[in-house]
Design a protein around this motif. Structure first.
Motif, PDB file in Angstrom:
ATOM      1  N   SER A   1       0.822  -1.253  -0.021  1.00  0.00           N
ATOM      2  CA  SER A   1       0.151  -0.033  -0.069  1.00  0.00           C
ATOM      3  C   SER A   1       0.854   1.324   0.138  1.00  0.00           C
ATOM      4  N   SER A   2       0.078   2.487   0.213  1.00  0.00           N
ATOM      5  CA  SER A   2       0.886   3.702   0.115  1.00  0.00           C
ATOM      6  C   SER A   2       1.699   3.666   1.659  1.00  0.00           C
ATOM      7  N   ASN A   3       2.880   4.217   1.775  1.00  0.00           N
ATOM      8  CA  ASN A   3       3.314   4.146   2.907  1.00  0.00           C
ATOM      9  C   ASN A   3       3.153   5.210   3.668  1.00  0.00           C
ATOM     10  N   ASN A   4       3.196   4.736   5.072  1.00  0.00           N
ATOM     11  CA  ASN A   4       2.795   5.982   6.046  1.00  0.00           C
ATOM     12  C   ASN A   4       1.506   6.767   5.996  1.00  0.00           C
ATOM     13  N   ALA A   5       0.447   5.955   5.603  1.00  0.00           N
ATOM     14  CA  ALA A   5      -0.870   6.283   5.309  1.00  0.00           C
ATOM     15  C   ALA A   5      -1.984   5.143   5.764  1.00  0.00           C
ATOM     16  N   PHE A   6      -1.779   4.752   7.035  1.00  0.00           N
ATOM     17  CA  PHE A   6      -2.606   3.632   7.511  1.00  0.00           C
ATOM     18  C   PHE A   6      -3.802   4.498   7.912  1.00  0.00           C
TER      19      PHE A   6
ATOM     20  N   LEU B   1     -14.487  -9.272  -1.166  1.00  0.00           N
ATOM     21  CA  LEU B   1     -13.755  -9.463   0.053  1.00  0.00           C
ATOM     22  C   LEU B   1     -12.794  -8.228   0.357  1.00  0.00           C
ATOM     23  N   ARG B   2     -12.709  -7.491   1.685  1.00  0.00           N
ATOM     24  CA  ARG B   2     -11.659  -6.590   1.680  1.00  0.00           C
ATOM     25  C   ARG B   2     -11.164  -6.670   3.090  1.00  0.00           C
ATOM     26  N   LEU B   3      -9.602  -6.382   2.799  1.00  0.00           N
ATOM     27  CA  LEU B   3      -8.659  -6.585   4.117  1.00  0.00           C
ATOM     28  C   LEU B   3      -8.342  -4.991   4.380  1.00  0.00           C
ATOM     29  N   THR B   4      -8.565  -4.529   5.501  1.00  0.00           N
ATOM     30  CA  THR B   4      -8.228  -3.089   5.886  1.00  0.00           C
ATOM     31  C   THR B   4      -6.844  -3.364   6.765  1.00  0.00           C
ATOM     32  N   VAL B   5      -5.816  -2.907   6.546  1.00  0.00           N
ATOM     33  CA  VAL B   5      -4.554  -3.078   7.200  1.00  0.00           C
ATOM     34  C   VAL B   5      -4.273  -1.840   8.189  1.00  0.00           C
ATOM     35  N   SER B   6      -4.200  -1.547   9.243  1.00  0.00           N
ATOM     36  CA  SER B   6      -4.126  -0.562  10.055  1.00  0.00           C
ATOM     37  C   SER B   6      -2.741  -0.413  10.691  1.00  0.00           C
ATOM     38  N   GLY B   7      -1.858  -1.400  10.745  1.00  0.00           N
ATOM     39  CA  GLY B   7      -0.560  -1.554  11.261  1.00  0.00           C
ATOM     40  C   GLY B   7       0.138  -2.440  10.775  1.00  0.00           C
ATOM     41  N   ASN B   8       1.605  -2.430  10.746  1.00  0.00           N
ATOM     42  CA  ASN B   8       2.519  -3.457  10.349  1.00  0.00           C
ATOM     43  C   ASN B   8       3.887  -3.141  10.956  1.00  0.00           C
ATOM     44  N   THR B   9       4.257  -4.230  11.819  1.00  0.00           N
ATOM     45  CA  THR B   9       5.424  -3.982  12.533  1.00  0.00           C
ATOM     46  C   THR B   9       6.611  -3.853  11.686  1.00  0.00           C
ATOM     47  N   GLY B  10       6.649  -4.459  10.632  1.00  0.00           N
ATOM     48  CA  GLY B  10       7.713  -4.523   9.886  1.00  0.00           C
ATOM     49  C   GLY B  10       8.106  -3.459   8.652  1.00  0.00           C
ATOM     50  N   TRP B  11       7.046  -2.751   8.376  1.00  0.00           N
ATOM     51  CA  TRP B  11       7.170  -1.732   7.478  1.00  0.00           C
ATOM     52  C   TRP B  11       5.720  -0.753   7.452  1.00  0.00           C
ATOM     53  N   PRO B  12       6.072   0.693   7.120  1.00  0.00           N
ATOM     54  CA  PRO B  12       4.739   1.454   7.302  1.00  0.00           C
ATOM     55  C   PRO B  12       3.642   1.279   6.394  1.00  0.00           C
ATOM     56  N   ALA B  13       3.411   0.096   5.954  1.00  0.00           N
ATOM     57  CA  ALA B  13       2.508   0.066   4.804  1.00  0.00           C
ATOM     58  C   ALA B  13       1.669  -1.700   4.967  1.00  0.00           C
ATOM     59  N   GLY B  14       0.552  -1.428   4.430  1.00  0.00           N
ATOM     60  CA  GLY B  14       0.101  -2.965   4.204  1.00  0.00           C
ATOM     61  C   GLY B  14       0.947  -3.723   3.200  1.00  0.00           C
ATOM     62  N   GLN B  15       1.029  -5.224   3.329  1.00  0.00           N
ATOM     63  CA  GLN B  15       1.884  -5.887   2.546  1.00  0.00           C
ATOM     64  C   GLN B  15       0.959  -7.215   2.364  1.00  0.00           C
ATOM     65  N   LEU B  16       0.657  -7.878   1.117  1.00  0.00           N
ATOM     66  CA  LEU B  16       0.391  -9.156   0.885  1.00  0.00           C
ATOM     67  C   LEU B  16       0.731  -9.719  -0.566  1.00  0.00           C
ATOM     68  N   SER B  17       1.445 -10.742  -0.220  1.00  0.00           N
ATOM     69  CA  SER B  17       1.691 -11.379  -1.591  1.00  0.00           C
ATOM     70  C   SER B  17       0.834 -12.325  -2.215  1.00  0.00           C
ATOM     71  N   GLU B  18      -0.272 -12.882  -1.503  1.00  0.00           N
ATOM     72  CA  GLU B  18      -1.188 -13.647  -1.571  1.00  0.00           C
ATOM     73  C   GLU B  18      -2.395 -13.599  -0.881  1.00  0.00           C
ATOM     74  N   VAL B  19      -3.546 -13.421  -1.076  1.00  0.00           N
ATOM     75  CA  VAL B  19      -4.700 -13.712  -0.522  1.00  0.00           C
ATOM     76  C   VAL B  19      -5.589 -14.817  -1.050  1.00  0.00           C
ATOM     77  N   GLU B  20      -5.749 -15.779  -0.439  1.00  0.00           N
ATOM     78  CA  GLU B  20      -6.576 -17.092  -0.826  1.00  0.00           C
ATOM     79  C   GLU B  20      -7.820 -17.066   0.093  1.00  0.00           C
ATOM     80  N   ALA B  21      -8.923 -17.228  -0.617  1.00  0.00           N
ATOM     81  CA  ALA B  21     -10.273 -17.398   0.033  1.00  0.00           C
ATOM     82  C   ALA B  21     -10.926 -18.666  -0.368  1.00  0.00           C
ATOM     83  N   TYR B  22     -11.107 -19.578   0.613  1.00  0.00           N
ATOM     84  CA  TYR B  22     -11.932 -20.959   0.386  1.00  0.00           C
ATOM     85  C   TYR B  22     -13.014 -21.052   1.203  1.00  0.00           C
TER      86      TYR B  22
END
Length: 722
Positions: A616-621, A698-719
């Motif tokens: 996601s955009s950085n520093n914009a949670f 399906l929506r994922l809202t990321v409000s924090g990340n201890t490793g980087w100031p942005a939301g990060q996802l390489s795969e979202v799988e739904a079953y």
């Protein structure tokens, strides 16, 4: 044919009947009418109709899944020690099995006859499967199945039991073809044996020169290929005025990926009764890895052949006037089964069986000069997995009659009548195009690059208007996942489709509509009967403008309603099976986000590659990522991934899961929670959803990340499965 994928937008029949009884597919002839499909020397039995302790997969029409490429969109998966047991439908002494094993694996199946294990096993391999198609968004890998055959060494009768058991490798069994194979034929009098010229029937030596010498010696006569396995390392050319004959496709086997390659021939070439099996594992369009590449010349024939593991069976250019291709099997090609590539006059393609092509199974392409007065009749086509069952691209006075086509996949209709030219000079459709007595079962698919549905029978003014007379008669369309008849200008220019007459059609259980009209033009319909229509009778939304006139010629029933909203595609109804609970519903679906960084776009989280990612955009949670699953599903489990590389340090992301059925009104499905991602444990996190969850968006809202100031996802799988 390598095809452009661009697009502008998002039984008893009169002619034939198809019996699907106890999992056995056979063609039945009604009174005074020819049956659809080929008269075959074998009877196919679906694995899902057999007994055993394996796991049934499917039905599933989703491109990229194993079941979607299976016959009937179902198959049976065997793990070590599991078996599937078939009831033999006819007297037989041989069987051919369509199967799949995981990529990179090989193994064997033990074979049992009436409970007794045979000494011989059936080899299985992924070597010829898993062809990469990275340019297709919805199906980056395809061609999952392969065929393996075995002479049983004994006769079995109808009602006997033949079982296949996994010996360690996971094997998915799709269908078994049971056949009574006659003994090997004997050498014709006066013929020249390739063995007499030094060919090695043991398959160790190189027999190329021996075949060339036999052809030269037998000019005007017959070259005899005795039972055995022969290895040819380079293609034959200069083949004319000769017959190449074997002892039968189960006995005389030539191993080569390039059999005949010649641009011209005086003709009178007759090729019959042996097998050509190649080693083609990928599709390379610049390589002539074909059984026949070029010309056999006028008055030639191909009959009784078994053709397998090549790029194309027959890629025919130059003079092939009055060629007959009949009574042959073309299996597991990475591209077309047969393509009449221009200038074909009086060609007859009849009574052949084709399975698992990586492009059009049977095609006529009028490049350089029109294919004229040629026909495709009484063929059975199963599982083309990257294009159409039968395609006519231009040409004059072409006939497509009494064919049976089933289970098309990505980019494929059962039959396509088209002015898509691919290259110039191209000869558009002209004269009368006759499409008569064909049966289409589970045909039609999606163009996954544009999420565009394709009908079971498509008439396409892709690059120019259709001004030929197109007569479509006595058609049976069953279980199309989308529409029955489609009229479209696939290049997006709005060229009209005219002079179409549809008479005598039976349509059953079509997923969306009976008529999908997306181009200006006109068609007349008579005696078209539809039942179990998924959404509406007609979708009439020409693009980019104009109108399509449907004239009611009388006798029509069951499809009078019209889809009212041209801004949306009808959703498949009864024609779409329930998805496999183990399928990732999010893979390849459209994704958006409130923001993204550089090249790390939302689609990277559903591309099937854990090495690419959305950021996601950085520093914009907070930041949100949304995927459209295409339909509402009872999703029960999410798997969230980051790249598995150790370079990604462990981190916790705070995520809220939301859902919507309309894309506008979202509700919380799982409240805000921290999810731990650690490369030491795969860098994945699992989210369990409530039993009441039902969502399309399906929506994922990321409000924090201890490793980087942005939301990060390489795969979202739904079953669906928890």
């Amino acid at each position: 044919m390598h095809r452009s994928t661009h697009h502008v937008r998002r039984v008893p029949a009169i002619g034939a009947a198809v019996a699907l009884a106890a999992g056995t597919l056979v063609a039945l002839a009604p009174t005074a009418q020819a049956a659809a499909g080929a008269t075959l020397p074998f009877t196919s039995v679906e694995a899902e109709s057999a007994t055993g302790n394996g796991t049934r997969i499917g039905p599933d029409y989703t491109q990229g899944t194993l079941a979607s490429e299976a016959s009937g969109r179902q198959a049976v998966r065997l793990t070590s020690g599991q078996r599937v047991e078939f009831t033999v439908p006819r007297a037989s002494n041989a069987v051919n099995v369509s199967y799949s094993v995981p990529d990179g694996q090989s193994g064997t199946l033990d074979v049992y006859v009436n409970g007794t294990r045979l000494a011989r096993t059936l080899p299985v391999t992924s070597k010829y499967s898993y062809v990469d198609t990275g340019w297709i968004a919805g199906s980056r890998t395809h061609h999952f199945f392969d065929d393996a055959r075995l002479l049983l060494g004994q006769n079995v009768q109808a009602g006997d039991k033949v079982a296949f058991a996994s010996t360690g490798t996971q094997v998915t069994v799709d269908v078994a073809d049971f056949e009574q194979v006659a003994g090997p034929a004997t050498q014709p009098a006066g013929s020249v044996s390739v063995v007499s010229k030094g060919a090695d029937p043991g398959g160790n030596g190189d027999s190329t020169q021996a075949f060339r010498d036999a052809i030269a010696a037998a000019r005007g006569g017959t070259v005899w290929i005795p039972p055995g396995d022969y290895r040819i390392t380079s293609s034959l050319s200069g083949v004319q005025n000769v017959t190449l004959q074997g002892a039968g496709g189960w006995y005389s086997v030539v191993h080569t990926s390039r059999f005949i390659d010649q641009s011209s021939s005086a003709g009178n070439v007759h090729i019959k009764d042996f097998a050509v099996v190649g080693e083609v594992t990928e599709r390379v369009d610049s390589s002539p890895d074909n059984f026949v590449n070029g010309s056999l010349g006028p008055g030639s024939s191909v009959s009784g052949m078994w053709i397998q593991h090549l790029k194309v069976g027959l890629w025919l250019t130059g003079n092939n006037d009055n060629l007959v291709v009949e009574n042959s099997r073309i299996l597991d090609t990475t591209a077309d089964g047969l393509n009449l590539n221009g200038n074909a006059r009086g060609v007859r393609v009849r009574n052949n069986f084709l399975r698992n092509q990586g492009d059009d199974s049977l095609a006529m392409w009028s490049l350089y000069a029109p294919d004229t007065g040629s026909s495709v009749e009484n063929n059975t086509v199963s599982q083309p997995n990257l294009a159409n069952g039968i395609a006519v691209y231009g040409g004059t006075d072409i006939t497509v009659r009494n064919n049976l086509v089933s289970d098309t996949n990505a980019l494929g209709s059962g039959i396509a009548i088209s002015n898509q030219k691919f290259a110039d000079p191209f000869s558009p459709l002209a004269g009368t195009i006759t499409v008569a007595g064909n049966t289409l079962v589970r045909t039609g698919a999606v163009n996954p690059n544009w999420n565009h549905p394709m009908g079971a029978l498509r008439v396409d003014s892709y690059d120019s208007a259709i001004d030929a007379t197109v007569d479509i008669t006595d058609t049976t369309i069953t279980d199309s996942p989308y529409s029955a008849f489609e009229f479209v200008s696939g290049g997006g220019q709005g060229h009209p489709v005219r002079n179409v007459d549809v008479t005598g059609a039976t349509v059953r259980n079509t997923g969306t509509v009976v008529v999908q009209a997306e181009a200006p033009g006109a068609a007349t319909f008579r005696d078209v009967t539809a039942t179990q229509v998924g959404a509406a009778g007609v979708y009439n939304c020409p693009y980019p403008s104009g109108s399509f006139s449907l004239t009611d010629g009388g006798g029509n029933s069951g499809w009078s309603s019209t889809w009212a909203d041209c801004s949306t595609w009808p959703k498949p109804g009864q024609g779409t099976p329930v998805p496999d609970p183990g399928r990732n519903l999010a893979k390849g679906r459209p994704a958006t986000a409130t923001g993204s960084q550089d090249v790390y776009t939302p689609g990277k989280a559903v591309d099937g590659d854990a090495g690419t990612y959305w950021e996601s955009s950085n520093n914009a949670f907070p930041q949100s990522w949304t995927v459209d699953l295409g339909s509402s599903f009872a999703v029960r489990r999410l798997v969230l991934k980051l790249p598995p590389s150790a370079a990604w340090g462990a981190r916790t992301q705070t995520v809220t899961v939301l859902g919507s059925t309309d894309g506008s009104n979202f509700g919380t499905v799982a409240g805000s929670q921290g999810y731990r991602f650690d490369p030491a444990t795969g860098n994945t996190a699992t989210v369990s959803l409530p039993a009441t969850t039902n969502l399309r968006y399906l929506r994922l809202t990321v409000s924090g990340n201890t490793g980087w100031p942005a939301g990060q996802l390489s795969e979202v799988e739904a079953y669906l499965g928890s």
